[in-house]
Write a protein that holds these residues in place. Structure first.
Motif, PDB file in Angstrom:
ATOM      1  N   THR A 152       1.133  -1.224  -0.002  1.00  0.00           N
ATOM      2  CA  THR A 152       0.007   0.189   0.275  1.00  0.00           C
ATOM      3  C   THR A 152       0.369   1.393  -0.043  1.00  0.00           C
ATOM      4  OG1 THR A 152      -1.807  -1.093   1.587  1.00  0.00           O
ATOM      5  CG2 THR A 152      -1.853   1.549   1.422  1.00  0.00           C
ATOM      6  N   ALA A 155       2.647   1.722  -3.490  1.00  0.00           N
ATOM      7  CA  ALA A 155       2.216   2.515  -4.080  1.00  0.00           C
ATOM      8  C   ALA A 155       1.606   3.567  -4.873  1.00  0.00           C
ATOM      9  CB  ALA A 155       0.316   1.039  -4.431  1.00  0.00           C
ATOM     10  N   HIS A 156       1.371   3.827  -3.115  1.00  0.00           N
ATOM     11  CA  HIS A 156       1.363   5.459  -2.685  1.00  0.00           C
ATOM     12  C   HIS A 156       2.643   6.461  -3.504  1.00  0.00           C
ATOM     13  CE1 HIS A 156       1.285   9.017  -0.423  1.00  0.00           C
ATOM     14  NE2 HIS A 156      -0.667   9.198  -0.776  1.00  0.00           N
ATOM     15  N   ARG A 159       2.194   6.643  -6.915  1.00  0.00           N
ATOM     16  CA  ARG A 159       1.870   7.208  -8.071  1.00  0.00           C
ATOM     17  C   ARG A 159       1.635   8.306  -8.381  1.00  0.00           C
ATOM     18  NH1 ARG A 159      -2.998   5.334  -9.841  1.00  0.00           N
ATOM     19  NH2 ARG A 159      -2.935   3.584  -8.566  1.00  0.00           N
ATOM     20  N   THR A 160       2.378   9.297  -7.157  1.00  0.00           N
ATOM     21  CA  THR A 160       2.021  10.896  -7.146  1.00  0.00           C
ATOM     22  C   THR A 160       3.437  11.384  -8.026  1.00  0.00           C
ATOM     23  OG1 THR A 160       1.855  10.962  -4.802  1.00  0.00           O
ATOM     24  CG2 THR A 160       2.772  12.862  -5.963  1.00  0.00           C
ATOM     25  N   LEU A 162       4.702   9.178 -10.546  1.00  0.00           N
ATOM     26  CA  LEU A 162       4.937   8.489 -11.618  1.00  0.00           C
ATOM     27  C   LEU A 162       3.752   9.489 -12.460  1.00  0.00           C
ATOM     28  CD1 LEU A 162       4.453   5.001 -11.117  1.00  0.00           C
ATOM     29  CD2 LEU A 162       6.290   6.063 -12.446  1.00  0.00           C
ATOM     30  N   THR A 163       2.388   9.493 -11.515  1.00  0.00           N
ATOM     31  CA  THR A 163       1.406  10.853 -12.736  1.00  0.00           C
ATOM     32  C   THR A 163       1.564  11.907 -12.615  1.00  0.00           C
ATOM     33  OG1 THR A 163      -0.468  10.244 -11.126  1.00  0.00           O
ATOM     34  CG2 THR A 163      -1.169  12.231 -12.006  1.00  0.00           C
ATOM     35  N   MET A 200       1.360   2.615 -17.092  1.00  0.00           N
ATOM     36  CA  MET A 200      -0.329   2.808 -16.604  1.00  0.00           C
ATOM     37  C   MET A 200      -0.492   0.816 -16.261  1.00  0.00           C
ATOM     38  SD  MET A 200      -1.657   4.811 -16.442  1.00  0.00           S
ATOM     39  CE  MET A 200      -3.159   4.513 -16.081  1.00  0.00           C
ATOM     40  N   LEU A 203       0.891   0.774 -12.337  1.00  0.00           N
ATOM     41  CA  LEU A 203      -0.291   1.902 -11.316  1.00  0.00           C
ATOM     42  C   LEU A 203      -1.510   0.602 -11.503  1.00  0.00           C
ATOM     43  CD1 LEU A 203      -0.151   5.232 -12.869  1.00  0.00           C
ATOM     44  CD2 LEU A 203       0.861   4.044 -10.897  1.00  0.00           C
TER      45      LEU A 203
END
Length: 204
Positions: A152, A155-156, A159-160, A162-163, A200, A203
């Motif tokens: 978790t 992943a968190h 994500r930021t 990679l976004t 993607m 993610l």
């Protein structure tokens, strides 16, 4: 429901005189049969317990707790136990967990009466083994919880950034007006699509 003069009550079945005979069952618990009688229909409470009988009792207790099957006895290690003996599987099962031990000459002597010291040793071994299994299960649950937390958190954390990378790549893809020379300097458009697809997949 049977009620008394002092306001007390009890549930169950009564006989013709109103006497409670079968109390209601409020909580049930399953357990297997640990101690059996003899083939002649007797229980023999005054008889001494043999080492084979003790092995059977402890093996039934343990297998019921762990929800395991008693083996056939074909792999029993003691030279005085044949696989077709009624207690061979019980001894094999307990030996695998270190609960049952034999003598230095590799015999088990199942017909011999078990001493208080031997019975106590088997009980201590059984209790220790169950405790070890419980500790192992607790550690496995803790490891699973830690792994889930790690996934978790990672992943968190991914994500930021990679976004942000995806947004930056969209700039270079031509959706936003920037000089062509600058666009070529950083990444070709067709490479952007491949990179974006890989990101993607991470993610998702």
């Amino acid at each position: 429901i049977v009620k008394g003069d002092l306001g007390q009550s009890e549930r169950g079945e009564t006989d013709e005189d109103g006497k409670l005979t079968v109390p209601a069952v409020t909580e049930t618990e399953y357990h297997g049969a640990y101690i059996y009688g003899y083939t002649d229909g007797t229980f023999g409470p005054e008889r001494s317990m043999s080492r084979s009988e003790a092995a059977a009792i402890f093996a039934r207790l343990l297998s019921d707790r762990l929800d395991e099957r008693i083996p056939s006895g074909n792999n029993v290690k003691f030279k005085d136990i044949d696989p077709d003996m009624w207690y061979a599987g019980y001894v094999e099962y307990l030996t695998g967990y270190g609960v049952a031990v034999g003598y230095n000459d590799r015999t088990y002597r199942g017909d011999k009466a078990i001493t208080r010291a031997e019975f106590t040793a088997m009980a201590v071994n059984l209790n220790k083994m169950v405790g070890d299994i419980r500790n192992l299960m607790d550690k496995e649950r803790e490891a699973e919880r830690t792994k889930n937390e790690l996934i978790t958190n990672v992943a968190h954390d991914l994500r930021t950034p990679l976004t942000s990378i995806i947004g930056y790549l969209e700039l270079l893809s031509g959706k936003v007006e920037i000089p062509a020379e600058m666009q070529k300097k950083y990444i070709p458009v067709h490479e952007y699509r491949c990179v974006k697809n890989r990101i993607m997949r991470i993610l998702i």
